[in-house]
Scaffold this motif. Structure first.
Motif, PDB file in Angstrom:
ATOM      1  N   VAL A 167       6.392  74.066  -5.595  1.00  0.00           N
ATOM      2  CA  VAL A 167       6.487  75.528  -5.583  1.00  0.00           C
ATOM      3  C   VAL A 167       5.770  76.024  -4.322  1.00  0.00           C
ATOM      4  O   VAL A 167       4.546  75.928  -4.216  1.00  0.00           O
ATOM      5  CB  VAL A 167       5.854  76.140  -6.856  1.00  0.00           C
ATOM      6  CG1 VAL A 167       5.957  77.656  -6.831  1.00  0.00           C
ATOM      7  CG2 VAL A 167       6.544  75.592  -8.108  1.00  0.00           C
ATOM      8  N   SER A 168       6.544  76.501  -3.352  1.00  0.00           N
ATOM      9  CA  SER A 168       5.961  76.952  -2.077  1.00  0.00           C
ATOM     10  C   SER A 168       5.509  78.407  -2.201  1.00  0.00           C
ATOM     11  O   SER A 168       5.825  79.083  -3.197  1.00  0.00           O
ATOM     12  CB  SER A 168       7.018  76.851  -0.981  1.00  0.00           C
ATOM     13  OG  SER A 168       8.052  77.779  -1.264  1.00  0.00           O
ATOM     14  N   ASP A 169       4.803  78.901  -1.184  1.00  0.00           N
ATOM     15  CA  ASP A 169       4.363  80.300  -1.217  1.00  0.00           C
ATOM     16  C   ASP A 169       5.545  81.238  -1.389  1.00  0.00           C
ATOM     17  O   ASP A 169       5.482  82.217  -2.141  1.00  0.00           O
ATOM     18  CB  ASP A 169       3.610  80.652   0.069  1.00  0.00           C
ATOM     19  CG  ASP A 169       2.233  79.998   0.084  1.00  0.00           C
ATOM     20  OD1 ASP A 169       1.800  79.500  -0.990  1.00  0.00           O
ATOM     21  OD2 ASP A 169       1.608  79.962   1.163  1.00  0.00           O
ATOM     22  N   LEU A 176       9.430  84.618  -4.861  1.00  0.00           N
ATOM     23  CA  LEU A 176      10.746  84.687  -5.508  1.00  0.00           C
ATOM     24  C   LEU A 176      10.619  84.747  -7.025  1.00  0.00           C
ATOM     25  O   LEU A 176      11.312  85.513  -7.700  1.00  0.00           O
ATOM     26  CB  LEU A 176      11.551  83.422  -5.164  1.00  0.00           C
ATOM     27  CG  LEU A 176      12.428  83.438  -3.936  1.00  0.00           C
ATOM     28  CD1 LEU A 176      13.077  82.070  -3.741  1.00  0.00           C
ATOM     29  CD2 LEU A 176      13.531  84.496  -4.133  1.00  0.00           C
ATOM     30  N   ILE A 177       9.738  83.879  -7.545  1.00  0.00           N
ATOM     31  CA  ILE A 177       9.558  83.816  -9.006  1.00  0.00           C
ATOM     32  C   ILE A 177       9.032  85.157  -9.526  1.00  0.00           C
ATOM     33  O   ILE A 177       9.486  85.673 -10.547  1.00  0.00           O
ATOM     34  CB  ILE A 177       8.605  82.647  -9.369  1.00  0.00           C
ATOM     35  CG1 ILE A 177       9.274  81.307  -9.025  1.00  0.00           C
ATOM     36  CG2 ILE A 177       8.214  82.682 -10.846  1.00  0.00           C
ATOM     37  CD1 ILE A 177       8.320  80.122  -8.938  1.00  0.00           C
ATOM     38  N   ALA A 178       8.094  85.741  -8.774  1.00  0.00           N
ATOM     39  CA  ALA A 178       7.559  87.048  -9.178  1.00  0.00           C
ATOM     40  C   ALA A 178       8.669  88.108  -9.185  1.00  0.00           C
ATOM     41  O   ALA A 178       8.841  88.844 -10.161  1.00  0.00           O
ATOM     42  CB  ALA A 178       6.425  87.455  -8.240  1.00  0.00           C
ATOM     43  N   ASP A 179       9.453  88.157  -8.098  1.00  0.00           N
ATOM     44  CA  ASP A 179      10.426  89.246  -7.923  1.00  0.00           C
ATOM     45  C   ASP A 179      11.706  89.057  -8.718  1.00  0.00           C
ATOM     46  O   ASP A 179      12.284  90.026  -9.220  1.00  0.00           O
ATOM     47  CB  ASP A 179      10.829  89.359  -6.442  1.00  0.00           C
ATOM     48  CG  ASP A 179       9.655  89.795  -5.583  1.00  0.00           C
ATOM     49  OD1 ASP A 179       8.650  90.234  -6.178  1.00  0.00           O
ATOM     50  OD2 ASP A 179       9.744  89.671  -4.351  1.00  0.00           O
ATOM     51  N   GLU A 227      19.417  75.787  -4.909  1.00  0.00           N
ATOM     52  CA  GLU A 227      19.715  77.228  -4.796  1.00  0.00           C
ATOM     53  C   GLU A 227      18.490  78.085  -5.103  1.00  0.00           C
ATOM     54  O   GLU A 227      18.612  79.294  -5.287  1.00  0.00           O
ATOM     55  CB  GLU A 227      20.843  77.597  -5.771  1.00  0.00           C
ATOM     56  CG  GLU A 227      22.155  76.932  -5.430  1.00  0.00           C
ATOM     57  CD  GLU A 227      23.093  76.871  -6.626  1.00  0.00           C
ATOM     58  OE1 GLU A 227      22.849  77.560  -7.644  1.00  0.00           O
ATOM     59  OE2 GLU A 227      24.073  76.117  -6.538  1.00  0.00           O
ATOM     60  N   GLY A 228      17.318  77.444  -5.202  1.00  0.00           N
ATOM     61  CA  GLY A 228      16.099  78.196  -5.508  1.00  0.00           C
ATOM     62  C   GLY A 228      15.673  77.972  -6.943  1.00  0.00           C
ATOM     63  O   GLY A 228      16.339  77.257  -7.694  1.00  0.00           O
ATOM     64  N   PRO A 229      14.536  78.605  -7.348  1.00  0.00           N
ATOM     65  CA  PRO A 229      14.025  78.399  -8.702  1.00  0.00           C
ATOM     66  C   PRO A 229      14.952  78.995  -9.758  1.00  0.00           C
ATOM     67  O   PRO A 229      15.426  80.129  -9.594  1.00  0.00           O
ATOM     68  CB  PRO A 229      12.689  79.149  -8.701  1.00  0.00           C
ATOM     69  CG  PRO A 229      12.464  79.658  -7.332  1.00  0.00           C
ATOM     70  CD  PRO A 229      13.693  79.485  -6.524  1.00  0.00           C
ATOM     71  N   LYS A 230      15.233  78.217 -10.816  1.00  0.00           N
ATOM     72  CA  LYS A 230      16.025  78.726 -11.940  1.00  0.00           C
ATOM     73  C   LYS A 230      15.263  78.450 -13.230  1.00  0.00           C
ATOM     74  O   LYS A 230      14.613  77.410 -13.355  1.00  0.00           O
ATOM     75  CB  LYS A 230      17.378  78.022 -12.005  1.00  0.00           C
ATOM     76  CG  LYS A 230      18.319  78.385 -10.867  1.00  0.00           C
ATOM     77  CD  LYS A 230      19.704  77.821 -11.126  1.00  0.00           C
ATOM     78  CE  LYS A 230      20.630  78.153  -9.959  1.00  0.00           C
ATOM     79  NZ  LYS A 230      21.986  77.614 -10.199  1.00  0.00           N
ATOM     80  N   VAL A 231      15.388  79.366 -14.184  1.00  0.00           N
ATOM     81  CA  VAL A 231      14.617  79.248 -15.423  1.00  0.00           C
ATOM     82  C   VAL A 231      15.227  78.209 -16.360  1.00  0.00           C
ATOM     83  O   VAL A 231      16.427  78.241 -16.641  1.00  0.00           O
ATOM     84  CB  VAL A 231      14.545  80.610 -16.146  1.00  0.00           C
ATOM     85  CG1 VAL A 231      13.835  80.466 -17.495  1.00  0.00           C
ATOM     86  CG2 VAL A 231      13.841  81.641 -15.274  1.00  0.00           C
ATOM     87  N   VAL A 232      14.383  77.282 -16.839  1.00  0.00           N
ATOM     88  CA  VAL A 232      14.791  76.344 -17.891  1.00  0.00           C
ATOM     89  C   VAL A 232      14.482  76.969 -19.246  1.00  0.00           C
ATOM     90  O   VAL A 232      15.284  76.944 -20.159  1.00  0.00           O
ATOM     91  CB  VAL A 232      14.051  74.991 -17.751  1.00  0.00           C
ATOM     92  CG1 VAL A 232      14.413  74.046 -18.892  1.00  0.00           C
ATOM     93  CG2 VAL A 232      14.358  74.339 -16.412  1.00  0.00           C
ATOM     94  N   GLU A 233      13.283  77.523 -19.364  1.00  0.00           N
ATOM     95  CA  GLU A 233      12.877  78.128 -20.636  1.00  0.00           C
ATOM     96  C   GLU A 233      11.688  79.053 -20.402  1.00  0.00           C
ATOM     97  O   GLU A 233      10.977  78.932 -19.402  1.00  0.00           O
ATOM     98  CB  GLU A 233      12.453  77.047 -21.636  1.00  0.00           C
ATOM     99  CG  GLU A 233      11.242  76.263 -21.155  1.00  0.00           C
ATOM    100  CD  GLU A 233      10.551  75.417 -22.224  1.00  0.00           C
ATOM    101  OE1 GLU A 233      10.815  75.616 -23.418  1.00  0.00           O
ATOM    102  OE2 GLU A 233       9.716  74.584 -21.838  1.00  0.00           O
TER     103      GLU A 233
END
Ligand code: AMP
Ligand code: GLY
Length: 424
Positions: free
Chosen positions: A239-241, A246-249, A279-285
């Protein structure tokens, strides 16, 4: 502060230890606690299912803040009951805890608020034929998930159509997951590194803690059955800066907004399980609580006033400056009983917990104490956690495994590769 912490696992021991070191603390009660929390707090033998008794205890003891560890009391509505009684609670309402308790609810919100996650369809038991037809149309591998909480067993990765049909049968016909399997989510398979990130939130604003990586399978190189977690490390370099931003927004902000608009504002620790895809972070759960064993490695990385962080969130105005990442690294290795996650024996004496290096902590999970001696009492027995002042995972790993060599009980098993993905 007079605080009640609900829980009895390794995670809850780690939380208790973090709270116990805070100068604002007057008294810490743990309901029901374990033999590890007994050394640092007051264990109170009340069942976590007895919400009335928990409420009376808190009222009688002038409790300022209740922190709920496990999901069960949250999905059962303990936070609502305590808030109705006038208490301040760090933990979501029953309605908001559906984000963990009902996968279909979580997926629907993610779709509505355009949160990146695997594509999916939802089917009820009554639509068995329709679900089978759908399985004919999709590509493999695919992922079949029981809608409700199925003790970590409700997720099946199906390599072929036949595997997927079997998985559907397990849910709908054999009812292997009870009512948790009356509804299933069939979703796209995602590949990438997994990461877990905690958002501490007052329902609107939030603070992301350093991301961790869990190790769910029983054997090295992610072989064998899924478990409750065999180890973790933090921070994870996957998880980079810019990923944190991205995760926040794209994930946390819209999810919290979605939950508010559903009339279910989320106050507490929102656990976000992510796949870091091309394609970037995606939610698993999502989970509605601190993760186990991720908490064990995140706590040693926080400087500042953890009680202030949780208390300000619970009161509706998070103080995001209360804690900060201290620049270190941490590795947690879980020692389990032979046979876990299947059948295992318990009652073996645990030796060697004295004289461990200062930069390690042992969190108790399945341990029973009798006449000053410690005995195994569960599948996951203890968590050896190391930490380094600098972000040196290699050194943190070395310290954790060095300490493990000193500890023994009959049938003790642990993975040898915790944190290796980050070191490669
Ligand atoms: P969950 O209980 O939803 O965390 O799922 C358990 C594990 O199954 C996750 O930690 C992943 O390793 C895996 N998993 C769940 N969903 C997916 C998916 N859509 N694609 C790939 N792996 C998945
Ligand atoms: N470590 C996974 C969980 O807490 O659910």
């Amino acid at each position: 502060m007079r605080i009640v912490l609900i829980g009895s696992g390794g995670r809850d021991h780690a939380l208790a230890l973090k709270l116990a070191g805070n100068s604002a603390l007057e008294k810490l009660f743990v309901i029901p606690g374990n033999s590890g929390t007994r050394q640092i707090a007051w264990n109170i033998p009340i069942s976590i299912d007895d919400h009335d008794k928990i409420l009376s205890f808190c009222m009688e003891h002038d409790i300022n803040l209740v922190i709920v560890g496990p999901e069960k009391p949250l999905t059962d509505g303990l936070a609502d009951k305590l808030r109705e009684g006038g208490l301040r609670v760090f933990g979501p309402s029953k309605n908001a805890a559906r984000i963990e308790g009902e996968k279909s609810f979580a997926k629907r919100i993610m779709k509505e608020y355009k949160i990146p996650t695997a594509g999916f369809e939802i089917f009820d038991k009554e639509n068995y034929e329709e679900a089978i037809n759908y399985l004919h149309k999709i590509s493999y591998p695919t992922v079949i998930k029981a809608d409700g909480i199925a003790a970590g067993k409700g997720v099946i990765i199906a390599e072929t159509f036949d595997d997927a049909r079997e998985a559907l049968k397990e849910c709908f016909i054999n009812c292997s997951f009870g009512s948790a399997g009356d509804k299933v989510v069939i979703e796209e398979f995602m590949s990438g590194q997994e990461a877990s990130i905690f958002a501490i939130t007052d329902g609107k604003d939030f603070l992301l803690l350093p991301a961790a990586q869990d190790h769910k399978r029983i054997f090295d190189e992610d072989r064998g059955r899924n478990t409750g977690g065999m180890g973790a490390y933090a921070p994870t370099p996957f998880v980079s800066d810019s990923d944190y931003d991205l995760i926040a927004d794209k994930v946390i902000e819209p999810l919290l907004k979605g939950l508010r608009e559903e009339g279910a504002p989320f106050i507490g620790c929102l656990y976000c399980g992510l796949m870091m895809t091309d394609e970037g972070p995606k939610v698993v759960e999502f989970n509605c609580r601190f993760g186990d064993p991720e908490t064990q490695v995140v706590m040693p990385l926080l400087d500042g006033d953890f009680i202030e962080l949780l208390n300000s969130s619970a009161s509706g105005r998070i103080n995001k400056k209360a804690v900060r990442y201290n620049g270190g690294a941490s590795v947690c290795v879980v020692a389990s009983s032979k046979g876990y996650p299947g059948k295992y024996e318990k009652g073996f004496e645990i030796c060697g917990l004295e004289n461990l290096p200062e930069s390690t902590k042992v969190y108790f999970a399945g341990i029973r104490e009798e006449n000053g001696k410690l005995f195994t009492d569960g599948g996951r027995v203890l968590n050896i956690t190391s930490f380094t002042e600098k972000n040196d995972l290699r050194e943190a790993k070395r310290i954790a495994y060095e300490a493990l060599k000193k500890i023994s009980f009959e049938g003790m098993h642990y993975r040898l590769d915790i944190s290796d993905k980050a070191l490669k």
